[in-house]
Design a protein around this motif. Sequence first.
Motif, PDB file in Angstrom:
ATOM      1  N   GLY A 148       0.692  -1.216  -0.051  1.00  0.00           N
ATOM      2  CA  GLY A 148       0.137  -0.010   0.130  1.00  0.00           C
ATOM      3  C   GLY A 148       0.716   1.288   0.070  1.00  0.00           C
ATOM      4  N   ASP A 149       2.125   1.257   0.234  1.00  0.00           N
ATOM      5  CA  ASP A 149       3.070   2.392   0.227  1.00  0.00           C
ATOM      6  C   ASP A 149       3.011   3.064  -1.304  1.00  0.00           C
ATOM      7  OD1 ASP A 149       3.466   2.109   2.899  1.00  0.00           O
ATOM      8  OD2 ASP A 149       5.556   1.280   2.737  1.00  0.00           O
ATOM      9  N   THR A 150       3.408   4.185  -1.404  1.00  0.00           N
ATOM     10  CA  THR A 150       3.406   4.746  -2.729  1.00  0.00           C
ATOM     11  C   THR A 150       4.943   5.283  -3.088  1.00  0.00           C
ATOM     12  OG1 THR A 150       2.814   6.960  -2.005  1.00  0.00           O
ATOM     13  CG2 THR A 150       1.148   5.446  -2.839  1.00  0.00           C
ATOM     14  N   VAL A 151       5.195   5.091  -4.463  1.00  0.00           N
ATOM     15  CA  VAL A 151       6.607   5.986  -4.786  1.00  0.00           C
ATOM     16  C   VAL A 151       6.247   6.761  -5.627  1.00  0.00           C
ATOM     17  CG1 VAL A 151       8.500   4.950  -6.049  1.00  0.00           C
ATOM     18  CG2 VAL A 151       7.431   3.450  -4.426  1.00  0.00           C
ATOM     19  N   SER A 152       6.892   7.996  -5.511  1.00  0.00           N
ATOM     20  CA  SER A 152       6.630   9.240  -6.237  1.00  0.00           C
ATOM     21  C   SER A 152       7.806   9.643  -7.176  1.00  0.00           C
ATOM     22  CB  SER A 152       5.812  10.426  -5.379  1.00  0.00           C
ATOM     23  OG  SER A 152       4.738   9.795  -4.858  1.00  0.00           O
ATOM     24  N   LEU A 153       7.678  10.320  -8.340  1.00  0.00           N
ATOM     25  CA  LEU A 153       8.593  11.019  -8.937  1.00  0.00           C
ATOM     26  C   LEU A 153       8.032  11.697 -10.203  1.00  0.00           C
ATOM     27  CD1 LEU A 153      11.897  11.559  -9.238  1.00  0.00           C
ATOM     28  CD2 LEU A 153      11.791   9.638 -11.087  1.00  0.00           C
ATOM     29  N   GLY A 154       8.232  13.037 -10.187  1.00  0.00           N
ATOM     30  CA  GLY A 154       7.971  13.847 -11.334  1.00  0.00           C
ATOM     31  C   GLY A 154       6.475  13.913 -11.462  1.00  0.00           C
ATOM     32  N   GLY A 155       5.645  13.633 -10.395  1.00  0.00           N
ATOM     33  CA  GLY A 155       4.219  13.638 -10.530  1.00  0.00           C
ATOM     34  C   GLY A 155       3.573  12.412 -10.816  1.00  0.00           C
ATOM     35  N   GLU A 156       4.522  11.270 -10.915  1.00  0.00           N
ATOM     36  CA  GLU A 156       3.813   9.910 -10.960  1.00  0.00           C
ATOM     37  C   GLU A 156       3.788   9.497  -9.648  1.00  0.00           C
ATOM     38  OE1 GLU A 156       2.420   8.353 -13.520  1.00  0.00           O
ATOM     39  OE2 GLU A 156       2.946   9.805 -14.941  1.00  0.00           O
ATOM     40  N   VAL A 157       2.705   8.799  -9.348  1.00  0.00           N
ATOM     41  CA  VAL A 157       2.416   8.281  -7.993  1.00  0.00           C
ATOM     42  C   VAL A 157       1.990   6.674  -8.155  1.00  0.00           C
ATOM     43  CG1 VAL A 157       1.325   7.964  -5.688  1.00  0.00           C
ATOM     44  CG2 VAL A 157       1.837  10.479  -7.131  1.00  0.00           C
ATOM     45  N   LEU A 158       3.158   5.846  -8.055  1.00  0.00           N
ATOM     46  CA  LEU A 158       2.813   4.355  -8.113  1.00  0.00           C
ATOM     47  C   LEU A 158       2.431   3.776  -6.536  1.00  0.00           C
ATOM     48  CD1 LEU A 158       4.959   5.220 -10.229  1.00  0.00           C
ATOM     49  CD2 LEU A 158       5.312   2.795 -10.572  1.00  0.00           C
ATOM     50  N   THR A 159       1.658   2.906  -6.674  1.00  0.00           N
ATOM     51  CA  THR A 159       1.256   2.422  -5.406  1.00  0.00           C
ATOM     52  C   THR A 159       1.434   0.817  -5.521  1.00  0.00           C
ATOM     53  OG1 THR A 159      -0.936   3.529  -5.058  1.00  0.00           O
ATOM     54  CG2 THR A 159      -0.801   1.534  -3.666  1.00  0.00           C
ATOM     55  N   ALA A 160       2.481   0.366  -4.568  1.00  0.00           N
ATOM     56  CA  ALA A 160       2.894  -0.962  -4.383  1.00  0.00           C
ATOM     57  C   ALA A 160       1.586  -1.716  -3.722  1.00  0.00           C
ATOM     58  CB  ALA A 160       4.116  -1.033  -3.582  1.00  0.00           C
ATOM     59  N   HIS A 161       1.452  -2.908  -4.420  1.00  0.00           N
ATOM     60  CA  HIS A 161       0.462  -3.827  -3.983  1.00  0.00           C
ATOM     61  C   HIS A 161       1.071  -5.188  -3.760  1.00  0.00           C
ATOM     62  CE1 HIS A 161      -2.927  -1.458  -4.467  1.00  0.00           C
ATOM     63  NE2 HIS A 161      -2.681  -1.221  -5.676  1.00  0.00           N
ATOM     64  N   LEU A 162       1.366  -5.769  -2.421  1.00  0.00           N
ATOM     65  CA  LEU A 162       1.980  -6.996  -2.064  1.00  0.00           C
ATOM     66  C   LEU A 162       1.170  -8.008  -2.763  1.00  0.00           C
ATOM     67  CD1 LEU A 162       4.364  -8.631  -0.784  1.00  0.00           C
ATOM     68  CD2 LEU A 162       3.072  -8.674   1.102  1.00  0.00           C
ATOM     69  N   THR A 163       1.582  -9.069  -3.918  1.00  0.00           N
ATOM     70  CA  THR A 163       0.679  -9.950  -4.349  1.00  0.00           C
ATOM     71  C   THR A 163       1.613 -11.176  -4.274  1.00  0.00           C
ATOM     72  OG1 THR A 163       1.662  -9.076  -6.709  1.00  0.00           O
ATOM     73  CG2 THR A 163      -0.435  -8.253  -5.841  1.00  0.00           C
TER      74      THR A 163
END
Length: 190
Positions: A148-163
């Motif tokens: 559920g944590d996010t990683v951000s760079l240059g306006g992009e926000v990626l959500t990490a989903h443990l699967t």
Amino acid sequence: MAPALAQDLPQVLPRLMPDDLFRRNIGTAGQLDAQFPPHHIIDNVYYVGTESLASFLITTDEGHILVNTDFERNVPTIKNSIEQLGFRFEDIRLIIGSHEHADHMEGNALAKAMSGAEVIVMAEQIPGLTTMRPGDKPHPMDRIIHDGDTVSLGGEVLTAHLTPGHSDGCTSWEFDVTEAGQPHKVVING
């Protein structure tokens, strides 16, 4: 009509064992290393992997995100693909991965050395990555994240989903893009 019994079926199909299925799915040794034509997928997302090992570049004005470095030997191929698309490998700021197997994250140390990028890993990936030491280099883990944590760079926000399933730290990445005025959800599955 009665269902066929196993003994009544023709025995022409090969009996595939788990390793056979794995090899069939990942391709031949040549396909693991052969460059697949790098190409635009959608908005700022590009394919930069090999014929059978997926790597993606997400571009931003503040640098780029590389998803999956694959085997260490694939890093020069990924670099070449990125450059063919007109981007600089040295502009990669973040390296993330789908799961802690060598065919997806072994190249992290080399890619970090070549770009100076920060390597972000899911906490559940740590045990597997700790043992991944190509050339006896320790595996870089600059930032540890959780489901559920996010990683951000240059306006992009990626959500990490443990699967988990394929591996304990299998991670799928979700983010939004817009192309031709239309919003889209992108998921890079682990």
